[in-house]
Scaffold this motif. Sequence first.
Motif, short mmCIF file in Angstrom:
data_model
loop_
_atom_site.label_atom_id
_atom_site.label_comp_id
_atom_site.label_asym_id
_atom_site.label_seq_id
_atom_site.Cartn_x
_atom_site.Cartn_y
_atom_site.Cartn_z
N TYR A 84 -1.58 33.18 12.21
CA TYR A 84 -2.94 32.90 12.67
C TYR A 84 -2.88 32.19 14.02
O TYR A 84 -2.16 31.20 14.18
CB TYR A 84 -3.69 32.03 11.66
N TYR A 85 -3.66 32.70 14.99
CA TYR A 85 -3.70 32.13 16.32
C TYR A 85 -4.76 31.03 16.38
O TYR A 85 -5.95 31.30 16.30
CB TYR A 85 -3.99 33.20 17.36
N VAL A 86 -4.29 29.79 16.55
CA VAL A 86 -5.20 28.68 16.74
C VAL A 86 -5.83 28.76 18.13
O VAL A 86 -7.02 28.50 18.32
CB VAL A 86 -4.47 27.34 16.55
N THR A 87 -5.01 29.10 19.11
CA THR A 87 -5.43 29.41 20.48
C THR A 87 -4.59 30.61 20.92
O THR A 87 -3.66 31.01 20.21
CB THR A 87 -5.18 28.23 21.45
N PRO A 88 -4.87 31.22 22.08
CA PRO A 88 -4.03 32.33 22.52
C PRO A 88 -2.56 31.95 22.70
O PRO A 88 -1.69 32.82 22.65
CB PRO A 88 -4.66 32.74 23.86
N GLU A 89 -2.26 30.66 22.90
CA GLU A 89 -0.89 30.23 23.14
C GLU A 89 -0.20 29.66 21.90
O GLU A 89 1.02 29.56 21.87
CB GLU A 89 -0.83 29.17 24.25
N TRP A 90 -0.97 29.28 20.89
CA TRP A 90 -0.40 28.67 19.69
C TRP A 90 -0.72 29.52 18.48
O TRP A 90 -1.85 29.95 18.29
CB TRP A 90 -0.98 27.27 19.47
N ARG A 91 0.31 29.74 17.64
CA ARG A 91 0.05 30.45 16.39
C ARG A 91 0.78 29.78 15.24
O ARG A 91 1.89 29.25 15.40
CB ARG A 91 0.44 31.93 16.48
N LEU A 92 0.11 29.77 14.09
CA LEU A 92 0.72 29.33 12.83
C LEU A 92 1.36 30.54 12.18
O LEU A 92 0.77 31.63 12.15
CB LEU A 92 -0.34 28.73 11.91
N THR A 93 2.56 30.39 11.66
CA THR A 93 3.30 31.51 11.09
C THR A 93 3.64 31.24 9.64
O THR A 93 3.82 30.08 9.22
CB THR A 93 4.59 31.77 11.88
N SER A 94 3.75 32.30 8.87
CA SER A 94 4.19 32.17 7.48
C SER A 94 4.76 33.49 7.01
O SER A 94 4.39 34.56 7.50
CB SER A 94 3.03 31.76 6.56
N SER A 95 5.71 33.41 6.08
CA SER A 95 6.30 34.61 5.49
C SER A 95 6.80 34.29 4.10
O SER A 95 7.09 33.13 3.77
CB SER A 95 7.45 35.14 6.37
N LEU A 96 6.90 35.32 3.29
CA LEU A 96 7.42 35.21 1.93
C LEU A 96 8.33 36.40 1.67
O LEU A 96 7.93 37.55 1.90
CB LEU A 96 6.28 35.19 0.91
N LEU A 97 9.57 36.14 1.23
CA LEU A 97 10.54 37.20 1.00
C LEU A 97 11.23 36.96 -0.34
O LEU A 97 11.58 35.83 -0.68
CB LEU A 97 11.59 37.24 2.11
N ALA A 98 11.44 38.04 -1.10
CA ALA A 98 12.08 37.95 -2.41
C ALA A 98 13.17 39.02 -2.53
O ALA A 98 13.04 40.11 -1.96
CB ALA A 98 11.04 38.15 -3.53
N GLY A 99 14.24 38.68 -3.26
CA GLY A 99 15.30 39.66 -3.51
C GLY A 99 16.69 39.20 -3.12
O GLY A 99 17.65 39.96 -3.25
N ALA A 100 16.86 37.96 -2.64
CA ALA A 100 18.17 37.48 -2.19
C ALA A 100 19.04 37.12 -3.39
O ALA A 100 18.56 36.82 -4.48
CB ALA A 100 18.01 36.28 -1.27
N GLY A 101 20.36 37.14 -3.16
CA GLY A 101 21.31 36.73 -4.19
C GLY A 101 21.82 37.90 -5.00
O GLY A 101 21.23 38.99 -5.03
N ASN A 102 22.92 37.68 -5.70
CA ASN A 102 23.52 38.76 -6.49
C ASN A 102 22.60 39.27 -7.59
O ASN A 102 22.62 40.45 -7.93
CB ASN A 102 24.85 38.28 -7.09
N ASP A 103 21.80 38.38 -8.17
CA ASP A 103 20.87 38.81 -9.23
C ASP A 103 19.51 39.21 -8.68
O ASP A 103 18.61 39.56 -9.43
CB ASP A 103 20.71 37.72 -10.29
N ARG A 104 19.33 39.11 -7.34
CA ARG A 104 18.10 39.51 -6.65
C ARG A 104 16.88 38.67 -7.03
O ARG A 104 15.74 39.09 -6.84
CB ARG A 104 17.79 41.00 -6.87
N HIS A 105 17.09 37.48 -7.56
CA HIS A 105 15.98 36.63 -7.99
C HIS A 105 15.61 35.58 -6.95
O HIS A 105 14.67 34.81 -7.16
CB HIS A 105 16.31 35.94 -9.31
#
Length: 290
Positions: free
Chosen positions: A155-176
């Motif tokens: 989300y862009y608070v201003t044209p020069e500043w943005r808040l970022t977020s991400s969510l990722l699943a599946g890492a590790g040998n058991d994928r948990h």
Amino acid sequence: MPNSPIVEDMKKLFALVLAVSGSAASAQTPTTNPMPDGSRDMYAGLGIVSAPRYDGADRRKVSALPVLQVQWSNGVFVSGMSAGMHLSGSPTAEYGPLLAIHPRRSESGFGGRIGDVQGATLLPTSVRETMSRTNRLAGMDEIKARPELGGFFNYYVTPEWRLTSSLLAGAGNDRHGVRAEVGIQRLALQLAPHHTVSVSAAMQFANRAYVHEYFGVNPGQAFVSGNPEYRPGGGLKDVRIGARWNWVLTPSWMLTSSVQATRLAGDARLSPLVERPNNVTVSTAFAYRF
């Protein structure tokens, strides 16, 4: 007054993501780049990176650094070891699905590999303890490379500043393993003609399965490696600050350099595998725009 073509290139290039070989850093998403239908924007290059062997390692390694970023007009992008798609038409929000590759971790750390330690269970305790002091991953199970699926929202608070977020699943040998990141970025601060700097700060969280896979020591691993048993929980994994400097040499060529400081936190920082909770990764590369 309209910007020159080189300045426009600089604004697009600030988000170039370096594919750091052997890094477990979260996938990053480039900014939306409006383009004519059916077109694409592509950057590729090569450089070097100096990084810890694994999260929490004291020793470092220097590796070749491939650079790749491609964006298509339909919103699909490839950025280093991640890929995704911009679905939003809003100028202030970016979101969509995200795919990343979490690298393999062997006894030599992320990416590389050293010879297998066969028959380590037959070594005297004193020898195993010496091994754990010289290489705390010796005797630990190899963690295979895994694809991670998830999404991102910026989300862009201003044209020069943005808040970022991400969510990722599946890492590790058991994928948990699941990890999430929230951060803030200051985009393309122009220091001088053809020179821009972007800065960022972020926190990464991980579930118990992820932290246990990468920082825990089960009884079998403790016997083989000489490390004490450790059963961590989930929560805050690390905090990071970083900066990237882009020098546009021509409309097609750019030198991009970055530095990132990371501090492990929570149960990850207390792991017996951690030799150094604070670490710095530096890189530099030439990139060419096709």
